[in-house]
Design a protein around this motif. Structure first.
Motif, PDB file in Angstrom:
ATOM      1  N   TYR A  32       0.811  -1.217   0.000  1.00  0.00           N
ATOM      2  CA  TYR A  32       0.000   0.000   0.000  1.00  0.00           C
ATOM      3  C   TYR A  32       0.844   1.267   0.000  1.00  0.00           C
ATOM      4  O   TYR A  32       1.980   1.268   0.467  1.00  0.00           O
ATOM      5  CB  TYR A  32      -0.934   0.003   1.215  1.00  0.00           C
ATOM      6  CG  TYR A  32      -1.906  -1.147   1.206  1.00  0.00           C
ATOM      7  CD1 TYR A  32      -1.626  -2.317   1.892  1.00  0.00           C
ATOM      8  CD2 TYR A  32      -3.080  -1.069   0.471  1.00  0.00           C
ATOM      9  CE1 TYR A  32      -2.504  -3.393   1.857  1.00  0.00           C
ATOM     10  CE2 TYR A  32      -3.965  -2.136   0.433  1.00  0.00           C
ATOM     11  CZ  TYR A  32      -3.671  -3.290   1.129  1.00  0.00           C
ATOM     12  OH  TYR A  32      -4.540  -4.338   1.088  1.00  0.00           O
ATOM     13  N   ALA A  33       0.231   2.304  -0.517  1.00  0.00           N
ATOM     14  CA  ALA A  33       0.869   3.612  -0.479  1.00  0.00           C
ATOM     15  C   ALA A  33       0.978   4.102   0.966  1.00  0.00           C
ATOM     16  O   ALA A  33       0.225   3.672   1.846  1.00  0.00           O
ATOM     17  CB  ALA A  33       0.049   4.610  -1.297  1.00  0.00           C
ATOM     18  N   ALA A  50       3.388  11.723  -0.268  1.00  0.00           N
ATOM     19  CA  ALA A  50       2.928  10.344  -0.384  1.00  0.00           C
ATOM     20  C   ALA A  50       3.851   9.581  -1.308  1.00  0.00           C
ATOM     21  O   ALA A  50       4.536  10.173  -2.160  1.00  0.00           O
ATOM     22  CB  ALA A  50       1.494  10.293  -0.893  1.00  0.00           C
ATOM     23  N   ASP A  52       4.063   5.624  -3.504  1.00  0.00           N
ATOM     24  CA  ASP A  52       3.307   4.433  -3.874  1.00  0.00           C
ATOM     25  C   ASP A  52       3.929   3.186  -3.264  1.00  0.00           C
ATOM     26  O   ASP A  52       4.943   3.246  -2.574  1.00  0.00           O
ATOM     27  CB  ASP A  52       3.210   4.324  -5.392  1.00  0.00           C
ATOM     28  CG  ASP A  52       4.524   3.926  -6.061  1.00  0.00           C
ATOM     29  OD1 ASP A  52       4.498   3.615  -7.266  1.00  0.00           O
ATOM     30  OD2 ASP A  52       5.574   3.952  -5.392  1.00  0.00           O
ATOM     31  N   TRP A  53       3.300   2.044  -3.481  1.00  0.00           N
ATOM     32  CA  TRP A  53       3.668   0.824  -2.785  1.00  0.00           C
ATOM     33  C   TRP A  53       5.088   0.366  -3.082  1.00  0.00           C
ATOM     34  O   TRP A  53       5.744  -0.227  -2.221  1.00  0.00           O
ATOM     35  CB  TRP A  53       2.688  -0.292  -3.143  1.00  0.00           C
ATOM     36  CG  TRP A  53       2.789  -0.751  -4.572  1.00  0.00           C
ATOM     37  CD1 TRP A  53       2.322  -0.111  -5.687  1.00  0.00           C
ATOM     38  CD2 TRP A  53       3.408  -1.958  -5.043  1.00  0.00           C
ATOM     39  NE1 TRP A  53       2.601  -0.827  -6.805  1.00  0.00           N
ATOM     40  CE2 TRP A  53       3.264  -1.969  -6.450  1.00  0.00           C
ATOM     41  CE3 TRP A  53       4.057  -3.023  -4.409  1.00  0.00           C
ATOM     42  CZ2 TRP A  53       3.756  -3.011  -7.230  1.00  0.00           C
ATOM     43  CZ3 TRP A  53       4.544  -4.050  -5.185  1.00  0.00           C
ATOM     44  CH2 TRP A  53       4.399  -4.031  -6.591  1.00  0.00           C
ATOM     45  N   THR A  58       6.316   9.447  -6.185  1.00  0.00           N
ATOM     46  CA  THR A  58       6.046  10.265  -5.009  1.00  0.00           C
ATOM     47  C   THR A  58       5.239  11.502  -5.403  1.00  0.00           C
ATOM     48  O   THR A  58       5.226  11.908  -6.564  1.00  0.00           O
ATOM     49  CB  THR A  58       7.343  10.734  -4.328  1.00  0.00           C
ATOM     50  OG1 THR A  58       8.184  11.368  -5.301  1.00  0.00           O
ATOM     51  CG2 THR A  58       8.089   9.575  -3.694  1.00  0.00           C
ATOM     52  N   THR A 103      -1.553   2.964  -5.071  1.00  0.00           N
ATOM     53  CA  THR A 103      -1.094   4.183  -5.742  1.00  0.00           C
ATOM     54  C   THR A 103      -1.252   5.401  -4.830  1.00  0.00           C
ATOM     55  O   THR A 103      -1.978   5.366  -3.840  1.00  0.00           O
ATOM     56  CB  THR A 103      -1.880   4.404  -7.032  1.00  0.00           C
ATOM     57  OG1 THR A 103      -3.288   4.372  -6.723  1.00  0.00           O
ATOM     58  CG2 THR A 103      -1.571   3.305  -8.037  1.00  0.00           C
ATOM     59  N   ILE A 104      -0.593   6.469  -5.210  1.00  0.00           N
ATOM     60  CA  ILE A 104      -0.571   7.687  -4.397  1.00  0.00           C
ATOM     61  C   ILE A 104      -1.965   8.307  -4.302  1.00  0.00           C
ATOM     62  O   ILE A 104      -2.666   8.439  -5.298  1.00  0.00           O
ATOM     63  CB  ILE A 104       0.400   8.704  -5.007  1.00  0.00           C
ATOM     64  CG1 ILE A 104       1.835   8.220  -4.851  1.00  0.00           C
ATOM     65  CG2 ILE A 104       0.241  10.061  -4.336  1.00  0.00           C
ATOM     66  CD1 ILE A 104       2.842   9.098  -5.546  1.00  0.00           C
ATOM     67  N   TYR A 111      -6.692   6.917   3.644  1.00  0.00           N
ATOM     68  CA  TYR A 111      -5.690   6.329   4.529  1.00  0.00           C
ATOM     69  C   TYR A 111      -6.421   5.687   5.700  1.00  0.00           C
ATOM     70  O   TYR A 111      -7.281   6.306   6.320  1.00  0.00           O
ATOM     71  CB  TYR A 111      -4.698   7.389   5.004  1.00  0.00           C
ATOM     72  CG  TYR A 111      -3.775   7.833   3.900  1.00  0.00           C
ATOM     73  CD1 TYR A 111      -4.164   8.817   2.999  1.00  0.00           C
ATOM     74  CD2 TYR A 111      -2.535   7.224   3.722  1.00  0.00           C
ATOM     75  CE1 TYR A 111      -3.330   9.200   1.956  1.00  0.00           C
ATOM     76  CE2 TYR A 111      -1.691   7.603   2.691  1.00  0.00           C
ATOM     77  CZ  TYR A 111      -2.098   8.584   1.815  1.00  0.00           C
ATOM     78  OH  TYR A 111      -1.284   8.948   0.776  1.00  0.00           O
TER      79      TYR A 111
END
Length: 124
Positions: A32-33, A50, A52-53, A58, A103-104, A111
């Motif tokens: 997960y992001a 943020a 990504d996984w 970013t 993804t971001i 979240y």
């Protein structure tokens, strides 16, 4: 269940640097992001950065772009936020969070797990 714990906050003079870290428990971290948010008393929590996984992408708030860098180490279940050229307006409690997707995303509603936060204070 995932638990997140931030560290690295503190007091620094304007123009200085700090590196925040966030350690995560649980096997789902790498899927997960992750995000960093910050909050000043009396104001809403705001997005900072943020990733990504995989750590290949970013995103940053305009206010920190070019000064902050987010990274992650999935082998160690950690994310970091390198903060350079800090300004007094960066003073806040910083939170790391685990996203609901790979993804971001910048929306807080995307979240699902949050840390307790770490205080960053930048003096002028």
């Amino acid at each position: 269940q995932v638990q997140l714990g931030e560290s690295g906050g503190g007091l620094v003079q304007a123009g200085g640097s700090l590196r925040l870290s966030c350690a995560a428990s649980g096997r789902t971290f790498s899927s997960y992001a992750m995000g960093w948010f910050r909050q000043v008393p009396g104001k809403e929590r705001e997005f900072v950065a943020a990733i990504d996984w995989r750590g290949s992408s970013t995103g940053y708030a305009d206010s920190v772009k070019g000064r902050f860098t987010m990274s992650r180490d999935n082998a160690k279940n950690t994310v970091s936020l390198q903060m350079n050229n800090l300004k007094p307006e960066d003073t806040a409690v910083y939170y790391c969070a685990l996203g609901r997707q790979a993804t971001i995303v910048i929306s807080q509603s995307q979240y699902r797990y949050w840390g307790q936060g770490t205080q960053v204070t930048v003096s002028s």
